[in-house]
Design a protein around this motif. Structure first.
Motif, PDB file in Angstrom:
ATOM      1  N   ASN A 184      92.001   1.067  48.606  1.00 53.64           N
ATOM      2  CA  ASN A 184      91.928   2.155  47.623  1.00 53.64           C
ATOM      3  C   ASN A 184      92.913   1.978  46.478  1.00 53.64           C
ATOM      4  O   ASN A 184      93.555   2.918  46.030  1.00 53.64           O
ATOM      5  N   ILE A 185      93.007   0.727  46.033  1.00 54.32           N
ATOM      6  CA  ILE A 185      93.836   0.430  44.862  1.00 54.32           C
ATOM      7  C   ILE A 185      93.007   0.750  43.612  1.00 54.32           C
ATOM      8  O   ILE A 185      91.779   0.828  43.690  1.00 54.32           O
ATOM      9  N   PRO A 186      93.670   0.918  42.480  1.00 51.62           N
ATOM     10  CA  PRO A 186      92.914   1.313  41.288  1.00 51.62           C
ATOM     11  C   PRO A 186      91.884   0.275  40.836  1.00 51.62           C
ATOM     12  O   PRO A 186      90.883   0.622  40.250  1.00 51.62           O
ATOM     13  N   TYR A 187      92.171  -1.006  41.099  1.00 51.19           N
ATOM     14  CA  TYR A 187      91.240  -2.014  40.587  1.00 51.19           C
ATOM     15  C   TYR A 187      91.167  -3.228  41.508  1.00 51.19           C
ATOM     16  O   TYR A 187      92.197  -3.822  41.868  1.00 51.19           O
ATOM     17  N   VAL A 251      85.543  -3.028  41.546  1.00 50.02           N
ATOM     18  CA  VAL A 251      85.659  -1.736  42.208  1.00 50.02           C
ATOM     19  C   VAL A 251      86.770  -0.982  41.486  1.00 50.02           C
ATOM     20  O   VAL A 251      87.940  -1.330  41.597  1.00 50.02           O
ATOM     21  N   ILE A 252      86.362   0.003  40.702  1.00 45.05           N
ATOM     22  CA  ILE A 252      87.316   0.743  39.880  1.00 45.05           C
ATOM     23  C   ILE A 252      87.509   2.116  40.500  1.00 45.05           C
ATOM     24  O   ILE A 252      86.554   2.895  40.578  1.00 45.05           O
ATOM     25  N   ASN A 253      88.696   2.378  40.954  1.00 42.66           N
ATOM     26  CA  ASN A 253      88.989   3.644  41.651  1.00 42.66           C
ATOM     27  C   ASN A 253      87.920   3.986  42.687  1.00 42.66           C
ATOM     28  O   ASN A 253      87.435   5.105  42.754  1.00 42.66           O
ATOM     29  N   GLY A 254      87.550   3.002  43.458  1.00 42.78           N
ATOM     30  CA  GLY A 254      86.607   3.234  44.549  1.00 42.78           C
ATOM     31  C   GLY A 254      85.150   3.126  44.159  1.00 42.78           C
ATOM     32  O   GLY A 254      84.280   3.146  45.026  1.00 42.78           O
ATOM     33  N   GLU A 255      84.886   2.993  42.869  1.00 44.79           N
ATOM     34  CA  GLU A 255      83.492   2.902  42.449  1.00 44.79           C
ATOM     35  C   GLU A 255      83.083   1.446  42.271  1.00 44.79           C
ATOM     36  O   GLU A 255      83.701   0.701  41.501  1.00 44.79           O
TER      37      GLU A 255
END
Lengths: 312, 100, 194, 392
Positions: A184-187, A251-255
């Motif tokens: 769950n890192i930002p990027y 994967v940007i903030n989980g997306e």
């Protein structure tokens, strides 16, 4: 700002020639692309795990690095960078430093997927403001092509040799980018070298200029370990993404977001055929192994498409 | 590469003069190292055919394609190891490979 | 070091014997003594028998070993009497102080090997009456100070009040109860007639 | 003005660290040093320090982060014990070879095999050849004083080596005892600011740390590193001189206790030295000419100084609270005995392995040792390497 190769190539190089990586090695290409994403006015400190990259770019008294650089051991690039970044925060807080620094750590797949896994996981979980770049060439190349957990299934390596009772490595490769995303890192992102390097450049830029921990998984072919004609690097990378063996995503903030979808998904043979490490798979009696590989690639690709909200 | 007293660090350096902990001062000291002599094949730049698309430059592992004002110049053979990646990616046949 | 007093605490993990030894060290320090307060460490968890120690002296203490021949032994939980050899090495001219509500005769029968002084203190009752909870270590602290005379009642209470003020800065309401528990125990601790 | 206090050895180290206010403190908990980062993280939480506290996921990472931080120009400190120090082992070498003056509180504890959480010196003795300065402490007071001095020693331009300050797990780390603290300002003034000549975060002047070093240069690097350790001895003494001016307390490379006319002596480190001093006092009352040497600085090893201090004795017991498994005695023994090789008249020197895994060392144990060495008539090979307090 739209990507412009000409503008990017006009920037001064932050890695010097005169390093001793093999001819045609993917690692310095990955490093150059990463460092180009830095704003020229920003300072950087680079950490490297022990690796081909480290020993070849920094052979006393010659360093290829123009920015400050530190190597301490094989398994601890994440932790070493945690300390450097911690020092930066402390010195800024105490008013001892004004300049902006960015922190980029490099490790091979050995130093990242395997021996350095704990240290990296800790650094990512603590969300230090740093980018960790794995240049993944799918084996321990520095010590002579031993298998790693990044080695693809059925690859012939010096510790998974093909023999009468063996068809190479038994296990499929670990999905490191997904594991890092699970922190769950930002990027977090996966990429390789394509065309004008837009994909990697943009990911490098996001990784560097996203506050907090970022992870980049970069496939960086090794002509010696993969046994292909060294000039064919870009062809191999293209085959890797067009067969969907090496999908590019972020994967940007989980997306989850797919970065590249081939117009026509090629069979896995297209990636395997030019590499000596997979030569045994093309014997008639091993046809089923390729079929099995294809199934695994398809399964993973479909899973990724679902995660990215793409049509399967 | 020199120590702080300005002495060149080579195989004659004494322990009293070597840099502590193996620190190297200043960046990019490897520019002194000639890796061009690793080459068995060499890329040759055919300027007339070059359309300055620059696709060859980011894929060079050895920073051997100098860029000036957005244009590539001839190869820097001091570093070039002759891998031929640039030759393969050139869409305009502006690079050819020759034996050394 | 003729003025050296050595105390051994027996309790069960979680009962506060270690804390009591540290509080006693604290109180003695406050009146200018040289002190040691230390537990014997192991991987014991809640309920297991534990031992803690105090050395209190007018001179600098240099020895760093456990205490084998204590002047006083404090037993925070009388169920330990049958589980642990609590009087081992205890000096005859010293004393054992036990938190108990069971009859004297019964206690003495468990301490046959020891012919020195035995003191009893119903710390549970005192604690429940003063604090509303069973924290036997506070009354036992009062009892051991009273019996050993390592400091005057006045010095001790003064020092403990300071210490509680510091320790319970966030809940001053419990200071009064703790002080009461100390005072009551100092009055109630009784020698066991043989 | 001295502040009279009472606290455990761990708290005394934590307070020294608070007063030093380091830039970075990476740490991982391990018994019995755990309390140090615990206390410290509370100081961080309460804003008493401006330190970047990094709660890493292992001791290996603690030392790796410490190296990164110190190389980046930050004054860095950490704490560990036993298996934690063992896990750091690889990185201890790197810290020393990079000439980074990190300070580390080592709360001595036995190494596992089988697991044991109590004091002995197998952890720090195992790290004796990693290139770290090692300073040992008898009491919480010494642990505190040594820690403050260690910062100055490590960072001295002639030294620039990491330093570990050792004390016995539980025996002093968890025992509340009297201590005299310095005022915060006194400590801050004493340690001063850390201003390294070079750092990774020096904007105008990048540097690179940790090259691949070939046989052409590696040995010169090691020789230079060895020189720093040699020079450390003088620096340790000069820092002690300065510390005396602030604290009134005196420190040397080792402490001589009732040695002037002694005929028999014990060489010992850490908390057991205090216990043995009590034995010395009691035996002196009986008219026995006994004394004691407590080694404070084990790295650099005070070879000539020890030989000089021990040369007039009839017999010496060197006490090792760790096994070296050399089959020829423990590490302190080997080095102390070798220090005496050049003496024209050599005292008899025997070794005692004692106190392993928390086996208690009492005044009586010390007396037994003095009794036994009084009986030595010349050395006999099979009786040099002895065990104290082992059943058998």
């Amino acid at each position: 700002m739209a990507y412009n190769l000409k503008e990017q190539m006009n920037k001064p190089e932050r890695l010097s020639g005169g390093h001793r990586m093999c001819a045609g090695c993917g690692a310095p290409i990955a490093v150059r692309t990463m460092l180009r994403a830095l704003k020229p006015e920003d300072k950087a400190t680079i950490v490297s795990a022990t690796s081909c990259l480290e020993v070849s770019t920094f052979l006393y008294p010659y360093t290829a690095w123009k920015d400050s650089f530190i190597h301490t051991a094989f398994e601890n690039a994440g932790a070493t960078m945690s300390g450097v970044e911690g020092a930066y925060n402390a010195l800024r807080r105490k008013g001892k430093l004004d300049e902006t620094y960015k922190f980029i750590a490099f490790g091979g797949d050995g130093g990242t997927y395997d021996i350095g896994f704990q240290s990296l996981s800790g650094a990512m979980e603590r969300n230090h403001d740093m980018v960790y770049v794995c240049y993944d060439n799918g084996a321990y190349m520095n010590t002579g092509i031993q298998r790693s957990s990044a080695t693809p299934k059925y690859a012939d390596t010096t510790t998974t040799p093909v023999g009468t009772e063996s068809s190479g490595k038994i296990q499929p490769r670990k999905d490191m980018a997904a594991i890092m995303a699970a922190h769950n890192i930002p990027y977090a992102a996966q990429t390789t070298f394509m065309g004008n390097m837009k994909d990697m450049h943009e990911k490098a830029e996001k990784a560097i200029y996203t506050k907090g921990a970022a992870y980049l998984n970069v496939m960086a072919p090794c002509p010696r370990g993969w046994r292909y004609d060294e000039s064919k690097l870009m062809e191999i990378c293209k085959a890797a993404v067009d067969t969907c063996y090496w999908p590019c995503f972020e994967v940007i903030n989980g997306e989850w977001k797919l970065s590249y979808r081939p117009k026509e998904k090629l069979p896995i043979e297209e990636f395997l055929k030019s590499q000596g490490r997979f030569k045994h798979l093309f014997k008639p009696e091993n046809k089923h192994l390729i079929e099995e590989m294809q199934k695994e690639v398809d399964r993973r690709w479909n899973e990724l498409l679902k995660k990215c909200g793409e049509e399967v | 590469m020199k120590n702080k007293k300005g002495m060149v660090i080579d195989e004659n350096i004494k322990w009293q003069d070597i840099t502590p902990g193996g620190i190297v001062y200043g960046g990019g000291t490897s520019e002194a190292v000639n890796t061009g002599d690793w080459r068995t094949k060499k890329p040759v730049f055919i300027e007339g055919k070059c359309k300055q698309c620059l696709l060859c430059t980011p894929v060079c592992p050895d920073m051997s394609i100098p860029i000036k004002d957005g244009k590539r110049a001839d190869f820097n053979y001091y570093f070039c190891k002759g891998c031929g990646i640039c030759y393969e990616v050139c869409p305009f046949d502006a690079i050819k490979m020759e034996n050394e | 070091m003729s003025n050296l007093v050595e105390i051994r605490w027996h309790g069960r993990g979680g009962q506060g014997a270690k804390t009591a030894s540290l509080l006693l060290a604290d109180a003695a320090f406050t009146i200018g003594k040289f002190v040691q307060g230390f537990p014997e460490y192991g991987p014991e968890r809640m309920g297991a028998p534990i031992t803690a120690y105090n050395r209190i002296s007018g001179e600098k203490i240099r020895v760093h070993s456990n205490i084998y021949e204590p002047d006083y032994v404090v037993v925070v939980d009388d169920t330990l009497l049958s589980a642990v050899d609590v009087t081992k090495g205890l000096k005859k001219e010293g004393a054992i102080i036990i938190n108990t509500s069971i009859p004297q005769k019964e206690i003495l029968s468990k301490l046959k090997k020891y012919d020195g002084n035995v003191f009893l203190c119903d710390a549970r009752k005192i604690s429940e009456e003063s604090l509303g909870k069973n924290f036997p270590n506070t009354p036992m602290l009062g009892a051991v100070v009273k019996v050993s005379g390592i400091m005057s009642e006045e010095e001790f209470l003064g020092s403990m009040e300071e210490s509680f003020k510091h320790k319970f800065a966030s809940k001053p309401e419990v200071i009064k109860g703790n002080m009461k528990a100390l005072k009551v125990s100092m009055g109630e601790v009784k020698i066991c007639e043989k | 003005m001295a502040i009279k206090e009472r606290m455990s050895g761990n708290e005394s180290i934590a307070i020294a660290m608070r007063q030093i206010n380091p830039d970075v403190l990476p740490a991982f908990p391990i018994t019995p040093s755990t309390e140090i980062p615990q206390y410290f993280s509370k100081y961080v939480a309460d804003g008493l320090v401006q330190t970047e506290f990094i709660p890493v996921e292992s001791e290996h990472s603690a030392m790796s982060a410490a190296i990164g931080a110190q190389a980046a120009g930050a004054r860095t400190t950490s704490a560990t014990s036993s298996a934690g120090l063992a896990l750091m082992w690889e990185m201890l070498h790197v810290a020393a070879s990079c000439k980074l003056p990190i300070t580390l509180a080592c709360v001595n504890r036995a190494l596992t095999g089988p697991i044991n959480i109590n004091a002995d010196h197998s952890d720090s003795m195992g790290a004796r050849d990693t290139g770290w300065i090692q300073i040992y402490s008898e009491t919480n007071q010494e642990a505190y004083d040594n820690y403050i001095q260690a910062v100055r020693i490590a960072e001295h331009k002639d030294v620039m080596l990491p330093a570990m300050v050792c004390q016995d797990g539980f025996i002093t780390s968890h025992a509340v005892e009297n201590i005299e603290l310095l005022e915060d300002k006194e400590v801050r003034d004493f340690v001063g600011e850390y201003a390294p000549e070079d750092s990774l975060l020096n904007p105008g002047y990048p540097i690179s740390h940790g090259p691949y070093d070939t046989a052409t240069f590696y040995m010169e690097h090691k020789r230079l590193q060895a020189e720093s350790m040699k020079k450390a001895k003088k620096v340790i003494l000069s820092v002690a001189e300065e510390f005396k001016k602030v604290s009134g307390r005196e420190y040397g490379l080792f402490e001589e206790y009732r040695m002037e006319d002694a005929e028999y002596a014990m060489v010992i480190i850490n908390s057991s030295a205090g216990t043995a001093k009590v034995a010395v006092d009691e035996l002196r009352k009986e008219g026995k000419k006994v004394g004691l040497i407590k080694i404070r600085v084990f790295r650099p090893f005070p070879m000539e100084e020890l030989a000089e201090a021990l040369k007039h004795l009839k017999a010496i017991a060197v006490m090792d609270k760790s096994e070296g498994f050399s089959s020829a005695g423990g590490p302190i023994f080997a080095e102390v005995r070798s220090a005496m090789y050049d003496l024209s008249e050599k005292p008899s020197v025997v070794n005692y392995i004692y106190g392993l895994g928390g086996r208690d060392f009492t005044v009586d144990s010390a007396k037994q040792v003095y009794d036994e060495i009084e009986d030595i008539k010349g050395t006999s090979i099979d009786d040099i390497y002895r065990y104290l307090g082992v059943r058998g």
